[in-house]
Structure formats: C-alpha cells, structure tokens
Write a protein that holds these residues in place. Structure first.
Motif, short mmCIF file in Angstrom:
data_model
loop_
_atom_site.label_atom_id
_atom_site.label_comp_id
_atom_site.label_asym_id
_atom_site.label_seq_id
_atom_site.Cartn_x
_atom_site.Cartn_y
_atom_site.Cartn_z
N PRO A 122 0.85 -1.35 0.13
CA PRO A 122 -0.07 -0.22 -0.07
C PRO A 122 0.88 1.26 0.03
O PRO A 122 0.28 2.28 -0.61
N PHE A 123 2.03 1.22 0.72
CA PHE A 123 3.09 2.32 0.67
C PHE A 123 3.31 2.66 -0.78
O PHE A 123 3.38 4.07 -1.28
N SER A 124 3.43 1.65 -1.64
CA SER A 124 4.05 1.98 -3.17
C SER A 124 2.78 2.53 -4.02
O SER A 124 3.24 3.31 -4.69
N MET A 125 1.88 2.19 -3.43
CA MET A 125 0.49 2.78 -4.28
C MET A 125 0.44 4.18 -3.92
O MET A 125 -0.04 5.06 -4.52
N ALA A 126 0.60 4.65 -2.58
CA ALA A 126 0.54 5.73 -2.07
C ALA A 126 1.48 6.70 -2.73
O ALA A 126 1.31 8.18 -2.94
N VAL A 127 2.52 6.48 -3.06
CA VAL A 127 3.66 7.17 -3.55
C VAL A 127 4.05 6.80 -5.01
O VAL A 127 5.52 6.84 -5.38
N LYS A 128 3.22 6.24 -5.83
CA LYS A 128 3.67 5.68 -7.07
C LYS A 128 4.16 6.74 -8.02
O LYS A 128 5.07 6.24 -9.12
N ASP A 129 4.07 8.03 -7.72
CA ASP A 129 4.60 9.06 -8.68
C ASP A 129 6.15 9.33 -8.14
O ASP A 129 6.68 10.09 -9.03
N LEU A 130 6.46 9.01 -7.08
CA LEU A 130 7.80 9.43 -6.35
C LEU A 130 8.97 8.95 -7.02
O LEU A 130 10.04 9.44 -6.96
N PRO A 131 9.02 7.58 -6.97
CA PRO A 131 10.11 6.73 -7.36
C PRO A 131 10.52 7.04 -8.89
O PRO A 131 11.61 6.58 -8.85
N GLY A 132 9.84 7.60 -9.87
CA GLY A 132 10.42 7.91 -11.13
C GLY A 132 9.89 6.85 -11.91
O GLY A 132 9.06 5.90 -11.64
N LYS A 133 10.51 6.75 -13.45
CA LYS A 133 9.92 5.79 -14.32
C LYS A 133 11.19 5.25 -14.71
O LYS A 133 12.29 5.58 -14.48
N GLY A 134 11.01 3.99 -15.58
CA GLY A 134 12.15 3.28 -16.00
C GLY A 134 13.00 2.61 -14.96
O GLY A 134 12.73 2.34 -13.84
N LEU A 135 14.38 2.67 -15.41
CA LEU A 135 15.40 1.87 -14.52
C LEU A 135 15.40 2.66 -13.36
O LEU A 135 15.87 2.39 -12.19
N LYS A 136 15.21 4.10 -13.07
CA LYS A 136 15.28 4.71 -11.93
C LYS A 136 14.51 4.58 -10.92
O LYS A 136 14.59 4.47 -9.94
N SER A 137 13.11 3.85 -11.38
CA SER A 137 12.39 3.53 -10.34
C SER A 137 12.84 2.13 -9.84
O SER A 137 12.16 1.99 -8.57
N LEU A 138 13.75 1.60 -10.41
CA LEU A 138 14.36 0.46 -9.39
C LEU A 138 14.69 0.59 -8.18
O LEU A 138 14.83 0.03 -7.32
N LEU A 139 15.41 1.95 -8.41
CA LEU A 139 16.35 2.34 -7.21
C LEU A 139 15.20 3.20 -6.36
O LEU A 139 15.33 2.80 -4.88
N GLY A 140 14.29 3.73 -6.95
CA GLY A 140 13.16 4.66 -6.29
C GLY A 140 12.53 3.61 -5.20
O GLY A 140 12.22 3.93 -4.08
N PHE A 141 11.98 2.59 -5.83
CA PHE A 141 11.29 1.54 -4.95
C PHE A 141 12.06 0.86 -4.06
O PHE A 141 11.42 0.48 -2.94
#
Length: 220
Positions: free
Chosen positions: A85-104
C-alpha cells in the motif's frame, strides 16, 4: 545548495536526524547479528539489498533461534507486505524506467512519510529521494559499525536502541493524527495490533493493524 532552495530547512534537518537515528538502530542490528554468531557479510548484504530494518531484525532472530532461513525470509516478506500500500500511495515519487528500480528500493516508512507530507508534489518527490538515499547510506554504515562494536558489547538489548525505530515512526506520524478519520483509523489499528500481539508471531499484528484503514475508506 539547490536542495536548500527547494526543501524547507526544517524538513532537511528532520531528514538528517531521522537518517542518523536509523544509523544508530543499524548499530544495534549489526551488534545483535554479531552476538548471534552471524558472519559480517550476512547483515551487510541484508542492510544493502533488503534495506528494511524490521524484516532484517526478524530474519536474524528467527535464524538465531534455530529456524529455517527460508521461513525467516518468508516472515520478512510478510512484514514488508506493508510496502505494497505504501508503493501505491507514492507511485509517482520513485520515477519511471530504470530509475524506479532504485526509487522503490529506497521506499521505507520514513521516506514515505516525508514524501507525502510536503507542500508541493515537487517537494514531496525531493523529500522522498533525499530521505531514502540518506537511509541507504547510513543503514549499512551503522550495521558495519555495530558488527565491530558487537565484539565488545555483552548484551545489546541493555542499550535499548531497538526502541528507537518505533519511536521515530510514532513521532513522524503524530502530525497526521490531526485528521479525525486518520486518528480513528490509527486507534482501531493499534487496538487490533495490541490484541493480536498476544498470540500471533512478530510482524503479523502490524499487518492486521492495516484493517483500520477500512474505517477511513467506509467514511470517505
């Protein structure tokens, strides 16, 4: 610095203090792992690739008591299920693509709190990343320092450092309790967690406390 011009100095101070406090908890974790007989690389690898204090403490504890590493890992995954549920709440914060791997990967209780409590979407994103990267840095460092200090500490629990982590989360959550629905959901979740702690394994009551959120959903 650019960060100072976009994030309030008080927010930056709070992020630094929280990161340092997590580093101190990491010292407790590393020392505990060492006193339980784990090689230094075990807590180090966990601190970098798991990066979730509660599940790491649980893993170390289960294995130290003679439990299977597979069961310990599954228990850690159950505790970390709150990140869904945390990831759903901040889904726009980790970024897109490869960046999101580090973001999440740097998504944790603290980075989520800071990422949802700023005035603008841009500040939310910046606070999320600054806090997440800060903890990614200090948690492994604290763990390694704890492994070293564990050679000299007889009983790590006497220091009471394990109480710091929940105290941090409580302090960060207090402002959100000003909202009536959030406060009611937190109270219901707390009652559920306290009641089930008496007969359920560690970590499970925390997951069940999320049922308090159903109260908010019904009222909205």
């Amino acid at each position: 610095m650019q960060i100072n011009s976009r994030l309030d100095n008080n927010v930056l101070r709070d992020i630094v203090l929280v990161s340092l406090a997590d580093g101190i908890v990491g010292i407790s974790y590393g020392a505990l792992a060492h006193t339980q007989g784990f090689d230094f690389w075990v807590p180090l690898v966990l601190s970098i690739f798991v990066l979730a204090g509660a599940s790491e403490f649980l893993f170390i504890g289960v294995v130290a008591m003679g439990g299977s590493a597979i069961y310990a890992a599954l228990a850690g995954l159950m505790v970390n299920a709150r990140h869904i549920p945390f990831s759903m709440a901040v889904k726009d914060l980790p970024g897109k693509g490869l960046k999101s791997l580090l973001g999440f990967h740097i998504l944790n209780d603290e980075s989520v709190v800071f990422g949802l409590s700023q005035r603008t979407a841009e500040q939310n994103k910046l606070a999320f990343w600054v806090c997440g990267l800060g903890i990614l840095l200090v948690w492994p460092l604290g763990t390694m320092l704890g492994v070293y200090l564990g050679s000299f500490i007889v009983d790590i629990k006497m220091l009471g450092l394990d109480a710091m982590f929940p105290a941090i989360i409580l302090a960060l959550s207090l402002p959100a309790l000003k909202n009536k629905l959030t406060r009611h959901a937190a109270i219901i979740g707390s009652i559920i967690a306290l009641a089930t702690t008496l007969f359920l394994p560690a970590g499970i009551p925390v997951l069940l406390s999320l049922l308090g959120v159903l109260f908010v959903i019904r009222k909205i």
